[in-house]
Scaffold this active site. Structure first.
Site, PDB file in Angstrom:
ATOM      1  N   LYS A  93      -9.460   4.834 -19.155  1.00 37.38           N
ATOM      2  CA  LYS A  93      -9.807   5.274 -20.514  1.00 37.38           C
ATOM      3  C   LYS A  93      -8.601   5.144 -21.451  1.00 37.38           C
ATOM      4  O   LYS A  93      -8.138   4.052 -21.682  1.00 37.38           O
ATOM      5  CB  LYS A  93     -10.355   6.700 -20.462  1.00 37.38           C
ATOM      6  CG  LYS A  93     -11.265   6.991 -19.267  1.00 37.38           C
ATOM      7  CD  LYS A  93     -12.532   6.163 -19.235  1.00 37.38           C
ATOM      8  CE  LYS A  93     -13.448   6.654 -18.117  1.00 37.38           C
ATOM      9  NZ  LYS A  93     -14.413   5.702 -17.654  1.00 37.38           N
TER      10      LYS A  93
ATOM     11  N   ARG B  72       0.847  -1.210   0.000  1.00 34.71           N
ATOM     12  CA  ARG B  72       0.000   0.000   0.000  1.00 34.71           C
ATOM     13  C   ARG B  72       0.874   1.248   0.000  1.00 34.71           C
ATOM     14  O   ARG B  72       0.464   2.321  -0.414  1.00 34.71           O
ATOM     15  CB  ARG B  72      -0.975  -0.015   1.202  1.00 34.71           C
ATOM     16  CG  ARG B  72      -1.889   1.187   1.251  1.00 34.71           C
ATOM     17  CD  ARG B  72      -3.164   0.961   2.077  1.00 34.71           C
ATOM     18  NE  ARG B  72      -2.931   0.319   3.339  1.00 34.71           N
ATOM     19  CZ  ARG B  72      -2.400   0.923   4.418  1.00 34.71           C
ATOM     20  NH1 ARG B  72      -2.046   2.196   4.376  1.00 34.71           N
ATOM     21  NH2 ARG B  72      -2.219   0.242   5.531  1.00 34.71           N
TER      22      ARG B  72
ATOM     23  N   ASP C  90      -8.275  17.518 -14.719  1.00 36.91           N
ATOM     24  CA  ASP C  90      -8.603  16.164 -15.174  1.00 36.91           C
ATOM     25  C   ASP C  90      -8.396  16.155 -16.681  1.00 36.91           C
ATOM     26  O   ASP C  90      -9.144  16.775 -17.435  1.00 36.91           O
ATOM     27  CB  ASP C  90     -10.056  15.841 -14.808  1.00 36.91           C
ATOM     28  CG  ASP C  90     -10.451  14.412 -15.184  1.00 36.91           C
ATOM     29  OD1 ASP C  90      -9.853  13.869 -16.142  1.00 36.91           O
ATOM     30  OD2 ASP C  90     -11.360  13.856 -14.555  1.00 36.91           O
TER      31      ASP C  90
ATOM     32  N   TYR D 171     -17.063  15.766 -14.934  1.00 30.84           N
ATOM     33  CA  TYR D 171     -17.586  14.388 -14.867  1.00 30.84           C
ATOM     34  C   TYR D 171     -18.561  14.229 -13.684  1.00 30.84           C
ATOM     35  O   TYR D 171     -18.314  14.787 -12.605  1.00 30.84           O
ATOM     36  CB  TYR D 171     -16.408  13.413 -14.756  1.00 30.84           C
ATOM     37  CG  TYR D 171     -16.819  12.009 -14.419  1.00 30.84           C
ATOM     38  CD1 TYR D 171     -17.584  11.255 -15.309  1.00 30.84           C
ATOM     39  CD2 TYR D 171     -16.476  11.431 -13.204  1.00 30.84           C
ATOM     40  CE1 TYR D 171     -17.990   9.970 -14.997  1.00 30.84           C
ATOM     41  CE2 TYR D 171     -16.867  10.140 -12.883  1.00 30.84           C
ATOM     42  CZ  TYR D 171     -17.629   9.426 -13.785  1.00 30.84           C
ATOM     43  OH  TYR D 171     -18.031   8.158 -13.465  1.00 30.84           O
TER      44      TYR D 171
HETATM   45  C1  LIG Z   1     -13.327  12.764 -17.153  1.00 27.33           C
HETATM   46  C2  LIG Z   1     -13.472  11.642 -16.181  1.00 27.33           C
HETATM   47  N1  LIG Z   1     -12.842  11.723 -14.993  1.00 27.33           N
HETATM   48  C3  LIG Z   1     -12.944  10.741 -14.072  1.00 27.33           C
HETATM   49  C4  LIG Z   1     -13.715   9.619 -14.309  1.00 27.33           C
HETATM   50  C5  LIG Z   1     -13.806   8.545 -13.255  1.00 27.33           C
HETATM   51  O1  LIG Z   1     -13.001   7.474 -13.636  1.00 27.33           O
HETATM   52  P1  LIG Z   1     -13.201   5.957 -13.135  1.00 27.33           P
HETATM   53  O2  LIG Z   1     -14.482   5.476 -13.708  1.00 27.33           O
HETATM   54  O3  LIG Z   1     -11.974   5.270 -13.649  1.00 27.33           O
HETATM   55  O4  LIG Z   1     -13.251   6.004 -11.646  1.00 27.33           O
HETATM   56  C6  LIG Z   1     -14.368   9.484 -15.526  1.00 27.33           C
HETATM   57  C7  LIG Z   1     -15.189   8.289 -15.812  1.00 27.33           C
HETATM   58  O5  LIG Z   1     -15.887   8.206 -16.790  1.00 27.33           O
HETATM   59  C8  LIG Z   1     -14.244  10.520 -16.489  1.00 27.33           C
HETATM   60  O6  LIG Z   1     -14.877  10.450 -17.681  1.00 27.33           O
END
Ligand SMILES: Cc1ncc(COP(=O)(O)O)c(C=O)c1O
Length: 400
Positions: free
Chosen positions: A215, A65, A190, A118
């Site tokens: 992604k 961890r 992000d 998101y």
């Molecule tokens: C722009 C963005 N940030 C964060 C996330 C969250 O990611 P995760 O589903 O891997 O937790 C997503 C998920 O679709 C996303 O599209």
């Protein structure tokens, strides 16, 4: 004749650890699935636990961890790609978002968040952070002046997402970076939709870059993963401490897949960029389509900004089908090659009709206010043969 020393028992031989001998120089990433590591002495254990300087020959590993050789390789690759100081790989994109935010905020602090963000991140800003005593101001993420106007004495973080999910708006990376340079406020972006192939927020002065590595970084729809890359030692210490305590570390198996995925990021992104641009242009000329949102189109409101800060415009686009909710559903259900599925960034095309899937729980008024119109379809354009994708869209749209 002296007695032969007693051999270790069968059970002991079976479980005692064998170390890897000498340098390995493996091309593929070895998977260290262990949770713990043998310590050389009590003093060695103390040095590791207190994060004191290690001595010559000390193994740097204490407990997975806190750190693991396989996850560290994934993190090192990301640091190189993002041009950062240090990276951490995590168990999901949301682990990355929450660890980054919670490590830089405490009760009494203020954070500025964009409307275009998101859904999970939106919820974190809307409910979780305020419940821990953090004040949140919302701004239009495309207007850097709104971030400047919202700054207070206790502002500690400004947050951006670009391109934003699912409306494809762009936030000004130079703008966020310069606010950080002038004020010392930590900027976080992000960068999931862009990927480090298309944009490098740290090169614009942004302090913290977050990815849902589920992604484009992973790229094959086979892991849930996240990452945080920081540009300075103070943020590194904060993120390490919070990650260790919240515990959202990445499994070594996922780190192996992530590292393998990142090897082909550039070639995949070039194809995503090329296919998405061509599909955006095709849809923009189609008479059943009301609007196409793609930063690579000249009529996108932030096309010039996207051109200035992105190498390619990415594989994500959204479009509004004439005929509202029913038309949107019909297109999705009639596609044969493009997969009807949530998520994005995999090699295969994924598509969703936002009002009937990802945003069913959002009231229509609130949804429309966020730019999620009745016929809005979000398309993660894959790397398939372009003609096959266009033919598939063509036949699905002709059914309207
Ligand atoms: C722009 C963005 N940030 C964060 C996330 C969250 O990611 P995760 O589903 O891997 O937790 C997503 C998920 O679709 C996303 O599209």
């Amino acid at each position: 004749m002296a007695d032969k020393p007693r051999e270790k028992g069968f059970e002991t031989k079976a479980v005692e650890p064998e170390d890897i001998k000498g340098p390995v120089h493996a091309l593929a990433t070895p998977i260290f699935s262990n949770s713990t590591y043998r310590l050389e002495s009590a003093a060695h254990g103390a040095r590791l636990s207190s994060r004191a300087d290690l001595e010559e020959g000390d193994s740097p590993w204490l407990y997975s961890r806190w750190g693991n050789p396989t996850t560290e390789i994934a993190a090192r690759v990301l640091t190189k790609l993002e041009g950062g100081h240090e990276s951490f790989v995590m168990s999901s994109g949301m682990a990355a978002v929450s660890t980054a935010l919670l490590s830089h905020l405490q009760a009494g602090d203020h954070v500025i968040a964009p409307n275009q963000v998101y859904g999970g991140t939106h919820e974190l800003f809307k409910t979780t952070l305020p419940s821990y005593g953090v004040e949140v101001s919302w701004v239009d993420g495309t207007q850097i002046s709104q971030y400047r106007d919202a700054i207070r004495d206790n502002t500690r973080v400004i947050y951006g997402e670009t391109p934003a999910n699912p409306t494809m708006t762009i936030c000004d990376l130079d703008g966020l970076g310069s606010i950080s340079a002038e004020t010392g406020i930590t900027s976080m972006v992000d960068s999931t939709f862009g990927s480090p192939y298309n944009q490098l927020p740290i090169s614009h002065g942004v302090n913290v870059v977050i990815h849902s590595a589920t992604k484009y970084l992973g790229g094959h729809s086979d892991i849930i993963a996240g990452s945080v890359t920081v540009d300075n030692e103070s943020s590194e210490k904060k993120v390490f401490q919070m990650l260790k305590l919240l515990g959202g570390v990445q499994s070594p198996f996922d780190a192996f897949l992530l590292t393998r995925g990142m090897k082909s990021l550039a070639v995949r992104m070039r194809q995503h960029n090329e296919n998405a641009q061509a599909i955006a242009e095709y849809l923009a000329g189609h008479d059943k389509i009301q609007a196409v949102h793609y930063p690579g189109l000249e009529n996108h409101p932030q096309h010039a900004l996207a051109t200035a800060q992105m190498r390619g415009y990415g594989g994500m686009l959204s479009f509004d089908v004439k005929g509202g909710v029913d038309a949107g559903k019909s297109v999705i259900e009639n596609l044969k090659i493009i997969n009807h599925a949530v998520s994005l960034g995999g090699v295969e095309s994924l598509i969703v009709h936002a009002p009937s899937t990802t945003h069913t729980m959002v009231a229509r008024e609130a949804r429309l206010q966020a730019g999620i119109t009745d016929g809005l379809i979000r398309f993660s354009v894959g790397i398939e043969t372009l003609e096959d994708l266009i033919e598939d869209l063509d036949q699905a749209l002709s059914g309207l």
